[in-house]
Every structure is written in structure tokens, then in C-alpha cells.
Write a protein that holds these residues in place. Structure first.
Motif, PDB file in Angstrom:
ATOM      1  N   LEU A   1      -8.706  -0.531  -6.943  1.00  0.00           N
ATOM      2  CA  LEU A   1      -7.392  -0.115  -6.471  1.00  0.00           C
ATOM      3  C   LEU A   1      -7.475   0.698  -5.181  1.00  0.00           C
ATOM      4  O   LEU A   1      -6.525   1.370  -4.809  1.00  0.00           O
ATOM      5  N   THR A   2      -8.595   0.634  -4.494  1.00  0.00           N
ATOM      6  CA  THR A   2      -8.785   1.436  -3.295  1.00  0.00           C
ATOM      7  C   THR A   2      -7.715   1.141  -2.251  1.00  0.00           C
ATOM      8  O   THR A   2      -7.119   2.060  -1.690  1.00  0.00           O
ATOM      9  N   ALA A   3      -7.472  -0.119  -1.975  1.00  0.00           N
ATOM     10  CA  ALA A   3      -6.474  -0.481  -0.972  1.00  0.00           C
ATOM     11  C   ALA A   3      -5.089   0.006  -1.392  1.00  0.00           C
ATOM     12  O   ALA A   3      -4.317   0.514  -0.576  1.00  0.00           O
ATOM     13  N   HIS A   4      -4.773  -0.136  -2.666  1.00  0.00           N
ATOM     14  CA  HIS A   4      -3.475   0.319  -3.162  1.00  0.00           C
ATOM     15  C   HIS A   4      -3.352   1.840  -3.033  1.00  0.00           C
ATOM     16  O   HIS A   4      -2.292   2.356  -2.657  1.00  0.00           O
ATOM     17  N   GLU A   5      -4.419   2.567  -3.339  1.00  0.00           N
ATOM     18  CA  GLU A   5      -4.395   4.023  -3.232  1.00  0.00           C
ATOM     19  C   GLU A   5      -4.193   4.461  -1.789  1.00  0.00           C
ATOM     20  O   GLU A   5      -3.451   5.401  -1.512  1.00  0.00           O
ATOM     21  N   MET A   6      -4.842   3.797  -0.851  1.00  0.00           N
ATOM     22  CA  MET A   6      -4.668   4.147   0.560  1.00  0.00           C
ATOM     23  C   MET A   6      -3.230   3.873   1.001  1.00  0.00           C
ATOM     24  O   MET A   6      -2.640   4.658   1.744  1.00  0.00           O
ATOM     25  N   LEU A   7      -2.642   2.788   0.534  1.00  0.00           N
ATOM     26  CA  LEU A   7      -1.250   2.483   0.849  1.00  0.00           C
ATOM     27  C   LEU A   7      -0.323   3.531   0.240  1.00  0.00           C
ATOM     28  O   LEU A   7       0.617   3.998   0.892  1.00  0.00           O
ATOM     29  N   ARG A   8      -0.606   3.936  -0.993  1.00  0.00           N
ATOM     30  CA  ARG A   8       0.206   4.963  -1.647  1.00  0.00           C
ATOM     31  C   ARG A   8       0.155   6.267  -0.865  1.00  0.00           C
ATOM     32  O   ARG A   8       1.175   6.913  -0.622  1.00  0.00           O
ATOM     33  N   ARG A   9      -1.031   6.678  -0.438  1.00  0.00           N
ATOM     34  CA  ARG A   9      -1.172   7.911   0.337  1.00  0.00           C
ATOM     35  C   ARG A   9      -0.427   7.823   1.662  1.00  0.00           C
ATOM     36  O   ARG A   9       0.190   8.789   2.102  1.00  0.00           O
ATOM     37  N   ALA A  10      -0.493   6.675   2.294  1.00  0.00           N
ATOM     38  CA  ALA A  10       0.229   6.495   3.557  1.00  0.00           C
ATOM     39  C   ALA A  10       1.726   6.644   3.345  1.00  0.00           C
ATOM     40  O   ALA A  10       2.412   7.277   4.154  1.00  0.00           O
ATOM     41  N   HIS A  11       2.243   6.100   2.254  1.00  0.00           N
ATOM     42  CA  HIS A  11       3.670   6.222   1.947  1.00  0.00           C
ATOM     43  C   HIS A  11       4.045   7.670   1.651  1.00  0.00           C
ATOM     44  O   HIS A  11       5.121   8.131   2.043  1.00  0.00           O
ATOM     45  N   VAL A  12       3.189   8.397   0.954  1.00  0.00           N
ATOM     46  CA  VAL A  12       3.468   9.803   0.660  1.00  0.00           C
ATOM     47  C   VAL A  12       3.540  10.598   1.952  1.00  0.00           C
ATOM     48  O   VAL A  12       4.473  11.386   2.172  1.00  0.00           O
ATOM     49  N   LEU A  13       2.560  10.421   2.823  1.00  0.00           N
ATOM     50  CA  LEU A  13       2.564  11.149   4.092  1.00  0.00           C
ATOM     51  C   LEU A  13       3.758  10.771   4.955  1.00  0.00           C
ATOM     52  O   LEU A  13       4.347  11.620   5.630  1.00  0.00           O
ATOM     53  N   GLU A  14       4.144   9.509   4.923  1.00  0.00           N
ATOM     54  CA  GLU A  14       5.324   9.067   5.666  1.00  0.00           C
ATOM     55  C   GLU A  14       6.583   9.731   5.105  1.00  0.00           C
ATOM     56  O   GLU A  14       7.449  10.170   5.859  1.00  0.00           O
ATOM     57  N   ALA A  15       6.673   9.832   3.779  1.00  0.00           N
ATOM     58  CA  ALA A  15       7.837  10.452   3.153  1.00  0.00           C
ATOM     59  C   ALA A  15       7.899  11.952   3.442  1.00  0.00           C
ATOM     60  O   ALA A  15       8.981  12.518   3.573  1.00  0.00           O
ATOM     61  N   LEU A  16       6.735  12.605   3.544  1.00  0.00           N
ATOM     62  CA  LEU A  16       6.719  14.033   3.861  1.00  0.00           C
ATOM     63  C   LEU A  16       7.188  14.298   5.281  1.00  0.00           C
ATOM     64  O   LEU A  16       7.759  15.348   5.559  1.00  0.00           O
ATOM     65  N   GLY A  17       6.958  13.368   6.160  1.00  0.00           N
ATOM     66  CA  GLY A  17       7.428  13.491   7.529  1.00  0.00           C
ATOM     67  C   GLY A  17       6.477  14.269   8.412  1.00  0.00           C
ATOM     68  O   GLY A  17       5.548  14.928   7.945  1.00  0.00           O
ATOM     69  N   PRO A  18       6.721  14.241   9.719  1.00  0.00           N
ATOM     70  CA  PRO A  18       5.824  14.892  10.674  1.00  0.00           C
ATOM     71  C   PRO A  18       5.931  16.420  10.666  1.00  0.00           C
ATOM     72  O   PRO A  18       5.057  17.104  11.183  1.00  0.00           O
ATOM     73  N   ASP A  19       6.995  16.956  10.102  1.00  0.00           N
ATOM     74  CA  ASP A  19       7.196  18.408  10.111  1.00  0.00           C
ATOM     75  C   ASP A  19       6.565  19.114   8.924  1.00  0.00           C
ATOM     76  O   ASP A  19       6.638  20.343   8.836  1.00  0.00           O
TER      77      ASP A  19
END
Length: 107
Positions: A41-59
Motif C-alpha cells: 500500500l506504499t503508493a496509496h499511503e503516499m497519495l493519502r499523505r499528499a491529500h492530507v497536506l493539500e487539505a491542510l493548505g500552504p498556511d
């Protein structure tokens, strides 16, 4: 049992003979015949983390978040009466709660 009826799993048939690979090993559990299944599930985990960081936003500031969390923890456990403080100390000593003031958030 007639020749057309099949015995159910874990149900002895009339001949008393067991069938299947687990039958060759006395005392083997029927699930011993199941294969291990592993999924990467490595690829899925990396995608999940990317979505979390995107949802948190740049601020989003992780240092400020940790500092605020520690401040909330201090406020939560401040003003305890003697019995509550005794219980808090027991929970800290048992490792259930972290010790106050010893956090890792940057100042």
C-alpha cells in the motif's frame, strides 16, 4: 450419506476419511490451508499523505499547531484539586499521560 451428498467442511463423512491438505496434518486447523495475502500500500499511503497536506493548505504551521496543542494540554490539567492532582500524577507515573511542561513543541 448417499454417494451424491457431499460432507460439509469440518463434518465427518461416513468413511471417516478426511480430505484436503490440512487432513494430512493431524490437529491442523482448517484455516491452515489458506495462503498469506500481502498487498503493498506504499503508493496509496503516499497519495493519502499528499491529500492530507493539500487539505491542510500552504498556511498550516506544524510548529504552531504543536505549540497550541501543548498550551491546550496545560490548560486542561491546570487548576486540579488535590485528588485530581494525585490521580494525574499516578497516570503520568504509569506512562498513560505525558508530563506537563516537557513537550517538544518549539517555543
Amino acid at each position: 450419506m448417499s454417494p451424491h451428498d457431499r460432507a460439509l467442511p469440518d463434518e465427518p463423512d461416513e468413511s471417516g476419511a478426511a480430505s484436503g491438505p490440512a487432513a494430512a496434518r493431524p490437529g491442523a486447523h482448517p484455516s491452515a490451508d489458506l495462503s498469506d495475502l500481502s498487498i503493498d500500500l506504499t503508493a496509496h499511503e503516499m497519495l493519502r499523505r499528499a491529500h492530507v497536506l493539500e487539505a491542510l493548505g500552504p498556511d498550516w504551521d506544524p510548529v504552531a499547531a504543536l505549540r497550541d496543542e501543548e498550551a491546550a494540554h496545560e490548560l486542561l490539567y491546570s487548576g486540579l484539586d488535590a485528588e485530581q492532582q494525585r490521580m494525574y500524577d499516578e497516570l503520568v507515573a504509569a506512562g498513560v499521560l505525558p508530563r506537563r511542561g516537557g513537550g517538544h513543541a518549539a517555543a
